[in-house]
Design a protein around this motif. Structure first.
Motif, PDB file in Angstrom:
ATOM      1  N   LYS A  22      -4.488   2.268  -6.895  1.00  0.00           N
ATOM      2  CA  LYS A  22      -5.169   0.981  -6.701  1.00  0.00           C
ATOM      3  C   LYS A  22      -4.827  -0.016  -7.809  1.00  0.00           C
ATOM      4  CE  LYS A  22      -7.349   1.397  -2.869  1.00  0.00           C
ATOM      5  NZ  LYS A  22      -6.901   0.649  -1.727  1.00  0.00           N
ATOM      6  N   GLU A  64      -1.453   5.037  -3.162  1.00  0.00           N
ATOM      7  CA  GLU A  64      -2.860   5.282  -3.494  1.00  0.00           C
ATOM      8  C   GLU A  64      -3.241   4.853  -4.913  1.00  0.00           C
ATOM      9  OE1 GLU A  64      -5.097   6.694  -1.183  1.00  0.00           O
ATOM     10  OE2 GLU A  64      -3.491   6.785   0.283  1.00  0.00           O
ATOM     11  N   SER A  95       2.450   1.593  -3.462  1.00  0.00           N
ATOM     12  CA  SER A  95       1.491   1.963  -4.507  1.00  0.00           C
ATOM     13  C   SER A  95       1.111   3.432  -4.449  1.00  0.00           C
ATOM     14  CB  SER A  95       0.229   1.109  -4.409  1.00  0.00           C
ATOM     15  OG  SER A  95      -0.529   1.473  -3.274  1.00  0.00           O
ATOM     16  N   GLU A 120      -1.453  -1.447  -7.042  1.00  0.00           N
ATOM     17  CA  GLU A 120      -1.585  -2.317  -5.873  1.00  0.00           C
ATOM     18  C   GLU A 120      -2.186  -3.666  -6.275  1.00  0.00           C
ATOM     19  OE1 GLU A 120      -4.323  -2.236  -1.896  1.00  0.00           O
ATOM     20  OE2 GLU A 120      -3.338  -0.349  -2.437  1.00  0.00           O
ATOM     21  N   LYS A 165       0.833  -1.207   0.000  1.00  0.00           N
ATOM     22  CA  LYS A 165       0.000   0.000   0.000  1.00  0.00           C
ATOM     23  C   LYS A 165       0.868   1.258   0.000  1.00  0.00           C
ATOM     24  CE  LYS A 165      -4.105  -2.066   2.081  1.00  0.00           C
ATOM     25  NZ  LYS A 165      -5.000  -1.940   0.954  1.00  0.00           N
ATOM     26  N   LYS A 166       1.961   1.241   0.783  1.00  0.00           N
ATOM     27  CA  LYS A 166       2.877   2.392   0.782  1.00  0.00           C
ATOM     28  C   LYS A 166       3.530   2.551  -0.582  1.00  0.00           C
ATOM     29  CE  LYS A 166       4.193   2.461   5.654  1.00  0.00           C
ATOM     30  NZ  LYS A 166       5.292   2.227   6.609  1.00  0.00           N
TER      31      LYS A 166
END
Length: 106
Positions: A18, A16, A14, A21, A11-12
């Motif tokens: 999606k 934000e 990526s 991710e 998540k870090k």
């Protein structure tokens, strides 16, 4: 209590994004089962050098999934295997099973 895999690093990384991710997770979900099977075959056949090589590949997934202690164990196991030392095999297998269960549910 054993460490639990997580997606914090992904998540870090990526930031934000999606789509990124999801792509990253899809790669792990595709690669991990194949590498796990390959690892089990090498263990079964007592092919220590090849087992060490696949542990080297797998340990990076441990790091990506937030398993810092498990990563350190994998580093030691990888080295031990080059000397045909399998004392960490059972513990490493439990880590891989934990990851297998985790990725089935993400």
């Amino acid at each position: 209590m054993t460490e639990q895999p997580n997606l914090i690093y992904i998540k870090k990384l990526s930031g934000e994004d999606k789509a990124f991710e999801e792509k990253f997770i899809a790669i792990i979900k595709a690669e991990f089962p194949l590498e796990f099977r390959e690892y089990l075959g090498y263990v079964r056949d007592r092919r220590y050098k090849e087992t060490s090589e696949i542990v080297h590949k797998l340990k990076h997934k441990l790091n990506i999934l937030g398993l810092e202690k498990s990563y350190r164990l994998a580093v030691q196991y990888e080295e031990d295997l080059l000397n045909a030392d399998t004392r960490l095999e059972q513990e490493f297998n439990l880590i891989l099973k934990n990851i297998e269960d985790f990725i089935k549910n993400i």
